[in-house]
Design a protein around this motif. Structure first.
Motif, short mmCIF file in Angstrom:
data_model
loop_
_atom_site.label_atom_id
_atom_site.label_comp_id
_atom_site.label_asym_id
_atom_site.label_seq_id
_atom_site.Cartn_x
_atom_site.Cartn_y
_atom_site.Cartn_z
N HIS A 100 20.76 22.44 75.73
CA HIS A 100 19.92 22.76 74.58
C HIS A 100 20.13 21.76 73.44
CE1 HIS A 100 23.63 25.11 74.08
NE2 HIS A 100 23.40 25.19 72.79
N ASN A 110 13.86 21.69 71.61
CA ASN A 110 14.42 22.87 72.26
C ASN A 110 14.80 23.89 71.21
OD1 ASN A 110 16.12 24.75 73.60
ND2 ASN A 110 16.54 23.22 75.19
N ALA A 112 16.36 26.67 71.35
CA ALA A 112 17.72 27.21 71.42
C ALA A 112 18.70 26.37 70.61
CB ALA A 112 18.18 27.30 72.88
#
Length: 405
Positions: A100, A110, A112
């Protein structure tokens, strides 16, 4: 419009009272410590709410690392807070890595990874710690500037990062993504959160191929861009402080493509960044003391802005377990901390206080919680900076200071 301090106070109440994932329950004292005024400059000094403020801190790039857990974030920040530190410098960049990472592939983000940074910011806020956040890396770790060069269809070498239109735009897009993000935990936009002390354009930017003027143009463009996106926060270069002068060594002769004085004179740069690594640079610790003196003096007299030592370190051979090496490091840190204090420098941020579980990655610069002889130096400096900032020590800090002295 709701004033940002109202939002922040409400946000701290929510974060402090609800059992958010990964958060331990915060006491009212902890929740009340959330920063609610932005770090500013007042001439050649930092200030918060019209009161002088001095940075005492540590680097810890592990905080925002893709594999760091929330429990580890809490443990590291608890460690910093226990020493009375008010500042942590950690990465707000990652490009081209699996997992991530913020931008694992070209132009793709990303969520996350950004949520993890949200957590780091909130965890720091709960402890009254402010963050210095560099937005790119001169070096290859975590992708670095060369990843942007690789992603561009027209760039070829490292310094094309500063001049190639596609590489520049990819970086600008990432900067906007970070700087204007709204924290998924607190609901506060980063631009409105005083927990961010300062944005740095990069970690140790250099332009060894294209030179000082090219880097200067880039600094002017990107710092101005960040100021347009976020007028609330300070911006600095994140550079090591190499000069462009008639010096007789590579640290001062302009060969690194940086100009400490001229680059920090740019209007949209708020503070002067410099680093210090004698062991890597091939100079003596005494030269390091001179380095501190020169940079603080030049920031004050030639630039007219605050100066902070954003990284510094003395390397220890951990395999040798040599007590003499640790004693040497501590003596040098005492000298440097004393000189920063005597010169009324605006901050010192050591490289780096981290968790013992990172010992397998130690390159000799890590400081662990059980390195009591070194951590007490870090704590003493924090206490001195707090006193100069007009903040009384907490009771537990007073007990620690008495014990260590």
């Amino acid at each position: 419009m709701v004033r940002r301090r109202t939002i922040l106070r409400n946000g701290s109440t929510i974060a402090g009272s609800l059992a958010l994932p990964g958060f331990a329950s915060a006491s009212s004292d902890t929740a009340a410590s959330r920063p609610d005024d932005f770090l500013e400059t007042n001439g050649t000094s930092f200030s918060i709410g019209r009161r002088s403020h001095y940075l005492s801190g540590t680097n810890n790039f592990w905080l925002a690392d893709v594999w760091t857990t929330r429990d580890e974030v809490d443990a590291a920040l608890d460690q910093a807070a226990a020493l009375g530190l008010n500042t942590v410098r950690t990465w707000a960049f990652c490009a081209g890595r699996e997992g991530h990472c913020f931008q694992p592939t070209k132009g793709e983000y990303n969520e996350a990874a950004f949520e993890h940074l949200d957590y780091v910011i909130e965890a720091a806020a709960k402890r009254g710690i402010r963050l210095i956040l560099p937005l790119a890396n001169n070096w290859g770790a975590y992708g670095g500037m060369e990843k942007y060069v690789e992603w561009s269809d027209t760039a070829e070498e490292h310094d094309d990062f500063y001049t190639d239109p596609e590489a520049r735009q990819l970086y600008r897009d990432f900067v906007k993504k970070v700087v204007t993000r709204t924290n998924s935990i607190s609901g506060i936009q980063y631009t409105e959160d005083p927990t961010v002390a300062m944005w740095e354009l990069g970690n140790e930017p250099r332009a060894q191929q294209k030179g000082v003027d090219v880097l200067g143009d880039w600094i002017k463009e990107i710092s101005g861009y960040i100021k347009d996106l976020d007028p609330n926060h300070l911006v600095s270069t994140g550079m090591e402080g190499f000069y462009n002068s008639d010096g007789d060594d590579w640290l001062r002769d302009g060969s690194q493509g940086t100009a400490y004085v001229d680059h920090h004179r740019i209007d949209t740069i708020d503070a002067c960044s410099f680093h210090l690594y004698p062991d890597h640079w091939g100079v003596t610790p005494e030269y390091g003391t001179e380095w501190i003196e020169d940079h603080v003096r030049d920031a004050r007299q030639r630039v007219g802005k605050p100066a902070y030592l954003g990284e510094f370190g003395i390397q220890v051979d951990r395999d040798a377990s040599d007590a003499e090496q640790i004693a040497r490091r501590n003596e040098i840190y005492d000298t440097w901390y004393d000189r920063l204090d005597d010169l009324d420098a605006d901050g010192g941020v050591v490289w780096q206080l981290t968790l013992k579980k990172r010992a397998q990655y130690d390159d000799g610069f890590y400081v662990f919680p059980d390195d009591d002889r070194t951590t007490r130096r870090i704590e003493r400096f924090a206490n001195r900076m707090d006193a100069k900032s007009g903040r009384p020590l907490h009771a537990d800090q007073k007990r620690r200071r008495t014990r260590h002295d």
